[in-house]
Write a protein that holds these residues in place. Structure first.
Motif, PDB file in Angstrom:
ATOM      1  N   ARG A 382      28.292  29.984  33.970  1.00  0.00           N
ATOM      2  CA  ARG A 382      28.552  30.534  35.295  1.00  0.00           C
ATOM      3  C   ARG A 382      30.013  30.975  35.371  1.00  0.00           C
ATOM      4  NH1 ARG A 382      31.463  28.867  39.079  1.00  0.00           N
ATOM      5  NH2 ARG A 382      31.626  26.750  38.299  1.00  0.00           N
ATOM      6  N   LYS A 383      30.906  30.127  34.837  1.00  0.00           N
ATOM      7  CA  LYS A 383      32.327  30.459  34.894  1.00  0.00           C
ATOM      8  C   LYS A 383      32.646  31.668  34.024  1.00  0.00           C
ATOM      9  CE  LYS A 383      35.486  27.344  34.847  1.00  0.00           C
ATOM     10  NZ  LYS A 383      36.218  26.186  34.317  1.00  0.00           N
ATOM     11  N   GLU A 386      31.838  34.621  35.913  1.00  0.00           N
ATOM     12  CA  GLU A 386      32.806  34.954  36.955  1.00  0.00           C
ATOM     13  C   GLU A 386      34.089  35.534  36.362  1.00  0.00           C
ATOM     14  OE1 GLU A 386      33.367  32.692  40.502  1.00  0.00           O
ATOM     15  OE2 GLU A 386      31.704  31.358  40.015  1.00  0.00           O
ATOM     16  N   ILE A 387      34.450  35.054  35.159  1.00  0.00           N
ATOM     17  CA  ILE A 387      35.668  35.571  34.527  1.00  0.00           C
ATOM     18  C   ILE A 387      35.444  37.021  34.077  1.00  0.00           C
ATOM     19  CG2 ILE A 387      37.239  35.308  32.573  1.00  0.00           C
ATOM     20  CD1 ILE A 387      36.621  32.244  32.758  1.00  0.00           C
ATOM     21  N   GLN A 389      33.348  39.057  35.307  1.00  0.00           N
ATOM     22  CA  GLN A 389      33.276  39.833  36.557  1.00  0.00           C
ATOM     23  C   GLN A 389      34.690  40.241  37.010  1.00  0.00           C
ATOM     24  OE1 GLN A 389      32.084  37.503  40.025  1.00  0.00           O
ATOM     25  NE2 GLN A 389      30.753  39.168  40.684  1.00  0.00           N
ATOM     26  N   ALA A 390      35.621  39.269  36.972  1.00  0.00           N
ATOM     27  CA  ALA A 390      36.990  39.557  37.398  1.00  0.00           C
ATOM     28  C   ALA A 390      37.678  40.506  36.418  1.00  0.00           C
ATOM     29  CB  ALA A 390      37.779  38.257  37.528  1.00  0.00           C
ATOM     30  N   LEU A 401      26.984  39.659  39.812  1.00  0.00           N
ATOM     31  CA  LEU A 401      26.672  38.498  38.981  1.00  0.00           C
ATOM     32  C   LEU A 401      25.420  37.816  39.519  1.00  0.00           C
ATOM     33  CD1 LEU A 401      27.497  36.606  36.705  1.00  0.00           C
ATOM     34  CD2 LEU A 401      29.034  35.462  38.274  1.00  0.00           C
TER      35      LEU A 401
END
Lengths: 529, 301
Positions: A382-383, A386-387, A389-390, A401
């Motif tokens: 999940r992290k 998110e990374i 994505q950023a 996501l």
């Protein structure tokens, strides 16, 4: 006064007894309950790790990745590589008291071919074993349709473990791997309380461990109990409370905290597990190679290793990493390096520009939006999602996501219902692993990128069938090169095994000398003084 | 008796109006005395203000990741600490109020509209249509609500609006029952009979006579339903079906922080407290409104 002394003595005796009883038992925390312990049915990692204490394959791997005999005295190949004769060790006992003989090997292999979803390389359908003869009690002859240079590796896989023929044919199918499991391993299955624990006890007749293990058998600990602790936070609490003696199932984020506990020992070692970005070649935007390269150059793998895997992971360049057989060092020279400026340039050249100032590029009225899927229930993924994505937001790509649990995510990956995905795979042998991931036969299932070429297919075949090691190596290197260059797969991070043990568990040092800390060593060595 | 129809109708309307004036005077008198209700109202006003002024209050962008400051405990720089990607938790909780309130209000709007329309129709017209609607409600209530919400959210996919739809689709049944019961009660009251005798249309009776008298129970129910909706949304987000990252919905924040609870307690605990406080605020307010609007049920009378 006398009374007090008597009481004290009784107290001490009771105390020493209870302590002695405790010494004979090791409690292992497991993060996931096995689906079944039947080696021919499961494909799951946890099931594999646990059943490997009970049943054994013919061969095993030593510390240097060499295939060595486990249940056999010797073996011999015919000159054409089509016939393999195996001489079994005499006197090896199954848990039910029966002796291991040639018919058990034949029955177990036939059951594996018939049932296991993982039986691809060895069966006759792919040019493998078409006939098994048992000329005498201790001799087995395997007949191959074509030469299979990697056969030994596959025969060292616990999914093709040996179980007694009589027991297999007389036991109801639903009991095998559930309430009963009979093998030759150092531990025998006593009880499986669903959702709670799996209890195993020492098999006293075990004495055939390979030389690289100091204890030939039987196991040093009388009992090993696998407790199901599915929540990371609960596992941490149990470790800190001393209710679990050792575990492999703690998240990377917890390593620092656990290391600070004086009564716990934390070790990490690189694994052959690989996490990678796959891009779906069925989707129009991502099908463009330049677009894939823009994504590849924008992904900072080191940040992912640091933040999502808390430094207990390493940036990787290829789809198979150093710990896997078949690793090609040249991959680091061709991997796309992190450079978001290149990405921006590519996107501009492709005509994607951010004209309305919302931070998202657009072209012909279409916004540059992509769907990224990964697992929701495992924190690292999940992290990582998110990374990424950023990171992609910085070059003007909007990532939606969508995280879901493992099964649902793989369903979408297999059917190609996504643009980009972050997935993981684990295998110690390069050729079958790459076949699984990038061969054209996997399109619509395990080939998540949904892409292959005739050239790729050909090289994968050569890497699995050529009798010349140089030819096999060259073909496998070629596959790794094509895979990375295509940008369909962007390798991200290889994680590490994390091993946490209470400091009174003995045998850890020796276990750590083997790169994978195999279940066999764990079962034979770990105990409490 | 030579009162014209028009005069009689005016008389009825005047009586209703007087009733409302008395009721509202009484309402404030009772409501003011209820300290918990005032506290509840203040909490909600506070949360609303935080939601509206999040960009002003939040010291950081809630989605900006800082890999050099992972899992920092609360400090002057980060009053609520940072999360597992180095994002400022205070900013995330402040922005999260928006999603939480949006879900609460969105769900209540769906529930109130669907529930009222069906409840009115069932209660006012009765007969077959009543049976049809109420049996459907019974069927809906027979399915475990969380399972149904999960199934709907699963089919629609994650995201803020899908969560609102999923919870709304599950929540309207109770509301329908309440509205129907009220309508049944009011339908038989004398002034409605009078209005009907005077030839008022169905629409007029519903709009002018029944609806205004229904406001009290509806408002109370709405206020008490918002916290359930918030908790539902948090549950769905916690299970990964709610608002998708990086948006800082409170339930999702708790889900993310769960893995770190033993050594970075703030990530899950602070959003948890925020949810608790907001839910408590709505419950206090709802109780106060109920006591004040429905004196028969008031404890202190």
């Amino acid at each position: 006064m006398k009374k007090t002394i008597v009481f004290l003595l009784i107290f001490l005796v009771v105390l020493s007894f209870s302590a002695a009883a405790d010494n004979g038992k090791i409690i292992v925390g497991i993060g996931e309950e096995p689906d079944t312990l039947d080696p021919n049915q499961t494909t799951r990692f946890h099931s594999y790790m646990i059943l490997s204490h009970v049943v054994e394959p013919l061969f095993t791997l030593d510390k240097d990745y060499n295939v060595i005999p486990l249940l056999l005295e010797s073996y011999d190949w015919s000159d054409d590589g089509l016939k393999m004769t195996v001489n079994l060790k005499q006197g090896i006992k199954f848990h039910n008291g029966a002796e291991l003989t040639a018919v058990d090997v034949k029955a177990s292999y036939e059951r594996y071919f018939a049932m296991s979803p993982l039986a691809n390389y060895l069966p006759a359908k792919n040019g493998g074993i078409y006939q098994i003869d048992t000329p005498d009690k201790y001799t087995v002859v395997f007949h191959f349709k074509t030469a299979k240079p990697l056969a030994l590796y596959h025969m060292a896989d616990a999914h093709v473990s040996i179980m007694p023929e009589e027991w297999l044919s007389n036991t109801e199918a639903e009991k095998i791997g559930r309430t009963e499991l009979i093998g030759t391993g150092p531990l025998q299955l006593d009880e499986w309380v669903s959702g709670d624990r799996i209890v195993m006890s020492r098999f006293d007749d075990y004495n055939h461990a390979p030389d690289f293990i100091s204890n030939p058998g039987p196991a040093k600990s009388a009992q090993m109990i696998f407790r199901v602790v599915p929540e990371d936070a609960t596992m941490m609490a149990e470790l800190m409370a001393g209710n679990v003696d050792f575990t492999f199932d703690v998240p990377p984020s917890s390593v620092k905290v656990l290391e600070s506990k004086p009564d716990l020992r934390v070790e990490t070692a690189p694994t052959y597990s690989v996490q990678y970005l796959a891009m779906n070649m069925q989707k129009s935007v991502i099908k463009d190679k330049d677009m894939r390269l823009a994504v590849a150059h924008a992904v900072n793998k080191e940040q992912i290793a640091k933040a999502a895997w808390f430094g207990v992971g390493k940036k990787i360049d290829g789809l198979i990493n150093k710990a896997t057989i078949g690793y090609w060092p040249g991959v680091k020279n061709i991997a796309y390096q992190y450079d978001p400026e290149i990405s921006k340039q590519i996107l501009s050249d492709l005509g994607w520009e951010d004209n309305d100032g919302d931070g998202i590029r657009e072209k012909d009225g279409q916004k540059l939006e992509l769907t990224l899927i990964t697992f929701s229930n495992i924190d690292q993924w999940r992290k990582a999602g998110e990374i990424v994505q950023a990171q992609l937001a910085k070059i003007g790509i909007k990532i939606n996501l969508e995280t879901a649990e493992v099964g649902a995510t793989y369903d979408r990956a297999e059917t190609g219902d996504y643009d980009i995905g972050i997935f993981r795979n684990t295998w110690w042998l390069g050729q079958p692993y790459l076949r699984f991931l990038v061969h054209s036969s996997g399109i619509g299932s395990s080939n998540y990128g949904q892409w292959s070429t005739p050239e790729l297919d050909k090289n994968i075949e050569i890497a699995g069938s050529s009798m010349s090691l140089a030819e096999r190596t060259e073909a496998l290197n070629e596959v790794q090169k094509t895979v990375v260059e295509s940008g369909v797969w962007v390798p991200l991070v290889s994680n590490s095994n994390i091993f946490v043990a209470k400091d009174d568990v003995v045998g850890v040092d020796e276990m750590l000398t083997h790169p994978w800390w195999p279940p066999l060593m764990r079962a034979l060595l770990l105990h409490k003084e | 008796m030579s009162v014209s129809k028009k005069e009689a109708k005016q008389q009825v309307e005047i009586e209703v109006a007087e009733k409302e004036v008395i009721a509202s005077g009484q309402f404030w008198r009772i409501f003011k005395r209820n300290k918990l209700a005032i506290i509840g109202a203040l909490i909600i006003i506070g949360v609303v203000l935080i939601a509206i002024f999040a960009p002003v209050i939040a010291p950081y962008d809630p989605t900006v990741q800082d890999y050099d400051n992972l899992l920092q405990p609360p400090s002057l720089d980060h009053p609520f600490g940072t999360d597992d990607l180095g994002r400022d938790l205070f900013s995330r909780v402040a922005y999260g109020a928006r999603y939480t309130l949006l879900v609460g209000i969105g769900v209540v709007v769906i529930v109130a509209v669907v529930g009222s329309v069906l409840g009115f129709v069932a209660g006012y017209y009765g007969g077959k249509i009543d049976s049809l609607i109420m049996r459907f409600v019974d069927i809906m209530l027979a399915i475990p609500a969380l399972v149904l919400a999960l199934a709907i959210a699963g089919a629609l996919g994650g995201g803020l609006w899908n969560v609102i739809i999923a919870i709304g689709a599950v929540g309207w049944t109770q509301f329908t029952r309440i509205v129907r019961a009220e309508v049944l009660k009011l339908r038989e009251s004398e002034y409605i009979t009078a209005a009907r005798a005077l030839g008022a249309s169905d629409f007029k009776i519903i709009a002018h006579h029944i609806a205004p008298n229904m406001m009290a129970p509806v408002i109370v129910y709405i206020t008490l339903y918002v916290p359930s909706a918030i908790l539902w949304a948090a549950s769905l987000s916690f299970l990964g079906l709610g608002v998708q990252p990086p948006y800082p919905e409170w339930g999702a924040l708790i889900a993310n922080g769960r893995a770190y609870i033993s050594f970075a307690w703030w990530i899950a605990t602070i959003p948890g407290l925020a949810i608790m406080l907001t839910v408590l605020g709505f419950n206090f307010l709802g109780d106060g409104l109920r006591d004040a609007l429905d004196p028969r049920m008031a404890r202190d009378l």
